[in-house]
Design a protein around this motif. Structure first.
Motif: not given
Lengths: 220, 810
Positions: B2-28
């Motif tokens: 497991i390489r952290p740099d790849i994981i972070i790079r992958r996390f940045k992909r589809n960031i729009g969807m992840k932002i939606v999840s972050i907004i919804c779940l952080s409000i919840a």
């Protein structure tokens, strides 16, 4: 039926401008079976899409059935095309979620046919294509040859005046390929004009004449 | 590996969807933290008393129809009569009181009469003074730190003398401050600022607290108390059943008249908990859907890794790490939202919850998030998922007909419709309450509640001065403040026959009904009252003396027989068996049991008014006998010209200072008075407004994400359909018809559920609005519109796509 004058199609992206077709002048009469040949990237499929009014042109004139469609927008082209043009693709382009009968029904669904009429036309065409027993199957339950026959059935069910076939045998083995070509020939013999893009000399032999394209231009 | 740099790079992909999840779940998450804090706070009420499990308040069983939180009389002797009671302490509420020092006078709020056992029963901490003997003599008072700071600007005030005047003590008396108590904690059902000893011979209503020998006594004692009550009664009349309320239950479960302070509401808390849980479910559904879709979208990545030797364990671990990163963002943003929401809803979560509790909530939440994200995709980690076979791929792609995805979306929309119906329903009921209550929607009325005796005495003068000002339209006064409980009953003789049930008494000033533009159903309004406050006081004493056989003074002239005038309300017609409002006029009534009311020997009914909804709408309007008595009109009402609000209020203040210079002016707009009475209900309404918006927002975000993916997987189909003659409208309809069907299914599921729950909630009120069909249809339309607007951009974009591009899409 089909007439182009200096038809030019240019694809533009931010940095690149690609001329797919340059000053193409062709005429195709009602009832002809024409094969379009040429190397990959020469503009065959682009020409087919323009003839089928799926795509617009950049310059020149294109007349379909006496109507100048050169400057028509997508909505207007759809209205002109509806019921008059059928398509057969190399990769069949069947909707996976729909059954054989439902796929065949697609062009009828957007024309004003009654339910009973639609059912009759579907049954007739599927019987003609030897697919009557498969009408409730889904595309992924059929062989490639059967899928292409379904696609051909769909292209012909509304009795269009023109069928455009883009490498219809490209994904089929030779037996199935021959069967599809025979089907197209039959359709042509019943009066439907066919324009077919192909790489295969054998398939081209079914056509009445050839149009050769090279780097976007018609060559003789 | 497991390489952290790849994981972070992958996390940045589809960031729009992840932002939606972050907004919804952080409000919840923020809602959840606040809910924990609020619930913990609400359940902590009075649990801090060292003997909390043994302290219980004696009240009448609510089934007996006596809604008072107090008991009439001093029942401390029960502790000697009945085994199992360690001690009993009683508390008397001091209303309409004022105190003064250094020639400055203040209203006295939160003041109580208590006995010497008060501090031995309860654990309220004392800062100075004796716990065992807080009142060395009858002229001692104990005050709170806050009181000391507010009025004396010092905490060192032992020995200071204040003058206190209460209705109960009659005249102003001097008291010495003998004790200082720490401010009562916010989680106790009453927060006293001043305690004073119960005056001698004072026998009225008391809050009666039992200290039991063991907590179990709470079940067996009521029956023993009832037996004792019966023994103590002179006659054979039945005595109502009693209940012992554990002190820890008072705040959330007691909603009686004359509670010491406004209590919380268990039902409101349940509504709140349900709303937060529903928000959480919607947000978790979004998360589960989006993580599944994201995973499938990245299928190629996993196939490549698997092809090159990655084990399934490594792939799962990588997913978990991705989820943990997302969860961390959710928690961080969640706490950021908590900071903002605290201001909005007034729950200081950070002081109620300890660091360890906040950490535990965060950890549990992260675990739930990781499970919700990872569990649905675990099943994909099987061998044929990684096959390059097209059929295998088709099998795993999310389908619009997938039961799970459809189910999730339907569940979300169902919850949204349910919450919207509840929100509209509760708003409608509260609006109905305000519009039905007398003057509830009228601007320009202020209430001056619970005035002290000397102010009541000056009412006529005050009214006269006010009415001289053209900006003041009307002035009146009544026994209870608006929506207050009418608790005074009396036995009457109706047409010479003792009536079987005691009847409720409501004292008003003569102008009361004109003030609210109410007309009589028959007869006339009350005529001008000929007696003054002073005359009533003198006469009461005379009547009381006469009852003891003492002759009245020679100059005493009792009023003529049947010279009193009464109104009754519509409900009283049935109670008194009167056929029509007209039949009531002229009927004789004698108040037979109330020494403070029967100073005029009987009277006649002069008019009948409709049921006018002045009291709380939690109860059905009771039969009322309406009469005039100067002594009891302690709540003033003033109506002014709303074009001159500022000037009118300034004039009221000026006239008050002139007439009652010793007393501070307290007033509130009439709708505000009603809102305070229905505080818990309005609070539920406020919370539900937020939650319906939140649930719509979160489900819309989730729907947008899901629709984007459904469209993505249908692009080719769109192309094929367009090639076969479909136009833009056909495609938009195609893409939205599923959504319309889902909303309709949700509507069918949510409507009966919401109808049932709404009806249950409405049972709290004696008068209920109707939940019409349009509430449900309106909620369905709102949900439909939000859903369609949410996906409209995506579906129009897809429908306008060039069919050539669409059919080439893989």
């Amino acid at each position: 039926m089909i007439k182009t004058e200096n038809l030019t199609k240019i694809f533009r992206t931010d940095e690149v401008e690609t001329s797919a077709l340059i000053d193409v002048n062709i005429q195709i009469q009602q009832g002809e079976f024409v094969a379009v040949m040429g190397p990959s990237g020469c503009g065959k499929s682009t020409l087919l899409n323009i003839i089928g009014m799926l795509d617009g042109i950049t310059k020149g004139v294109y007349q379909f059935n006496g109507i100048d469609v050169s400057n028509k927008n997508e909505q207007e082209r759809t209205a002109i095309r509806k019921g008059k043009v059928g398509f057969v693709f190399q990769n069949f382009n069947l909707v996976q979620d729909l059954t054989v009968a439902e796929n065949v029904e697609l062009p009828l669904a957007y024309l004003k046919y009654s339910y009973a009429e639609r059912k009759r036309l579907i049954r007739d065409i599927l019987d003609r294509m030897n697919l009557g027993h498969r009408e409730k199957h889904f595309p992924n339950q059929l062989s490639g040859g059967q899928q292409q026959r379904v696609a051909t059935a769909r292209a012909t069910v509304a009795n269009p005046m023109l069928i455009l076939a883009d490498e219809p045998t490209g994904n089929l083995d030779s037996n199935n390929g021959i069967e599809v070509m025979k089907l197209l020939t039959e359709v042509n013999q019943s009066g439907t004009t066919i324009v077919m893009v192909t790489h295969s000399q054998r398939d081209a032999a079914y056509a009445h004449r050839l149009i050769n394209l090279y780097d976007g231009r018609v060559v003789v | 590996m497991i390489r952290p740099d790849i994981i972070i790079r992958r996390f940045k992909r589809n960031i729009g969807m992840k932002i939606v999840s972050i907004i919804c779940l952080s409000i919840a998450f923020a809602c959840l933290v606040l809910l924990f804090a609020y619930t913990k706070f609400e359940f902590s009420f009075d649990k801090f008393h060292s003997k909390a499990d043994r302290i219980a308040r004696l009240t009448i069983d609510p089934k007996e129809g006596l809604p008072d939180a107090r008991m009439y009389g001093d029942w401390r002797s029960l502790s000697k009569e009945i085994a199992g009671i360690e001690s009993i302490t009683i508390i008397g509420s001091i209303r309409q009181a004022a105190f003064s020092f250094d020639n400055k006078i203040f209203n006295l709020n939160r003041a109580y009469f208590v006995d010497s056992l008060f501090f031995q029963t309860f654990s309220y901490p004392i800062k100075a003074g004796g716990r065992l003997n807080p009142f060395p003599n009858q002229n001692s008072v104990v005050v709170s730190e806050g009181f000391a700071k507010r009025y004396f600007d010092s905490e060192n005030i032992i020995g200071k003398i204040i003058k206190v005047e209460t209705r109960e003590t009659d005249t102003e008396k001097e008291y010495t401050i003998t004790g200082i108590m720490h401010d009562f904690p916010s989680n106790t059902h009453f927060k006293a600022e001043l305690l004073m000893p119960i005056p001698k011979d004072y026998n009225f209503f008391f809050y009666t607290y039992f200290l039991l020998q063991t907590p179990d006594e709470i079940k067996t004692l009521p029956a023993k108390i009832e037996v004792s009550f019966k023994r103590s009664k002179d006659d054979t009349t039945s005595y109502p059943k009693v209940r012992l309320q554990p002190i820890g239950n008072i705040h959330l479960h007691s909603n009686k008249a004359r509670e010491m302070e406004r209590n919380g509401s268990y039902q409101s808390l349940i509504i709140l908990i349900s709303a937060v849980l529903l928000i959480l479910i919607i947000a978790l559904i979004n998360l589960s859907n989006s993580s599944r879709v994201l995973f499938l979208k990245n299928r190629d990545y996993y196939i490549l890794k698997r092809t090159h030797g990655a084990t399934i364990g490594v792939l799962i671990l990588e997913e978990i790490v991705q989820c943990l990163i997302l969860s961390t963002f959710i928690i961080l943003f969640g706490f950021w939202f908590v900071f903002y929401l605290i201001k909005l809803i007034d729950v200081d979560a950070f002081s109620i919850l300890s660091i360890s509790q906040l950490t535990l909530i965060s950890i549990v939440f992260i675990v739930v998030l990781v499970l919700v994200m990872v569990l649905p995709i675990i099943r994909y980690f099987i061998k044929d998922f990684f096959s390059r076979n097209r059929n295998a791929e088709d099998a795993y792609m999310p389908k619009r007909k997938s039961l799970a995805l459809r189910g999730f979306i339907i569940a979300q929309v169902t919850i949204s419709i349910f919450v919207i119906v509840m929100t509209i329903g509760i708003s409608k009921q509260m609006d109905y309450v305000l519009s039905t209550q007398l003057g509830g929607k009228t601007d320009g009325i202020i209430v001056l509640p619970n005035q002290p005796e000397k102010v009541i005495k000056n009412f006529d003068k005050f009214k006269e001065e006010l009415l001289r000002n053209p900006k003041i339209i009307a002035v009146t006064a009544a026994m209870e403040p608006p929506a207050g409980a009418i608790l005074d009953k009396t036995i009457i003789e109706f047409e010479g026959v003792k009536h079987k049930n005691p009847i409720d008494i409501f004292c008003v000033e003569e102008n009361f009904f004109n003030f609210f533009n109410l007309n009589v159903l028959s007869g006339t309004m009350l005529p001008r009252y000929p007696y003054s406050f002073e005359w009533e006081m003198k006469n009461i004493n005379t009547v009381l003396l006469a009852q003891k056989g003492i002759k009245p003074p020679a100059d005493f002239q009792p009023p003529a027989e049947f010279s009193d005038y009464f109104l009754i309300n519509r409900s009283a017609l049935a109670e008194l068996d009167i056929k029509s409002p007209e039949d009531a006029i002229g009927k004789q009534v004698v108040l037979s049991s109330h020494p403070m009311l029967n100073i005029i020997p009987g009277g006649r009914i002069v008019g009948v008014v409709d049921d006018y909804k002045y009291t709380s709408m939690f109860e059905k309007e009771r039969p009322l006998l309406i009469l005039q008595r100067r002594l009891f009109i302690s709540n003033f009402l003033i109506r002014y010209d709303t074009s001159y609000t500022k000037e009118a209020l300034a004039a009221i203040r000026e006239i008050w200072l002139k007439i009652n210079p010793d007393y501070p002016l307290r007033y509130e707009p009439l709708p505000e008075t009603y809102r305070n009475i229905y505080f818990n209900e309005f609070n539920s309404k406020r919370f539900l407004n937020y939650f319906s918006l939140l649930s719509l927002l979160i489900s819309a975000l989730g729907l947008a994400v899901m629709m984007a993916f459904f469209i993505r997987f249908r692009i080719k189909e769109i192309g094929i359909r367009k090639v076969n003659g479909a136009n833009t409208i056909d495609i938009i309809f195609l893409l939205n018809k599923d959504l319309i069907a889902w909303v309709l299914i949700s509507f069918c599921l949510a409507s009966p559920l919401a109808y049932y729950v709404m009806n249950r909630w409405l049972q709290n009120f004696a008068y209920q609005t109707t939940i019409s069909w349009w509430v449900f249809v309106g909620a369905g339309i709102i949900a439909m519109l939000v859903a369609l607007i949410t996906v409209s951009y995506q579906s129009i974009k897809a429908a306008r796509m060039n069919p050539v591009d669409a059919i080439r899409y893989e």
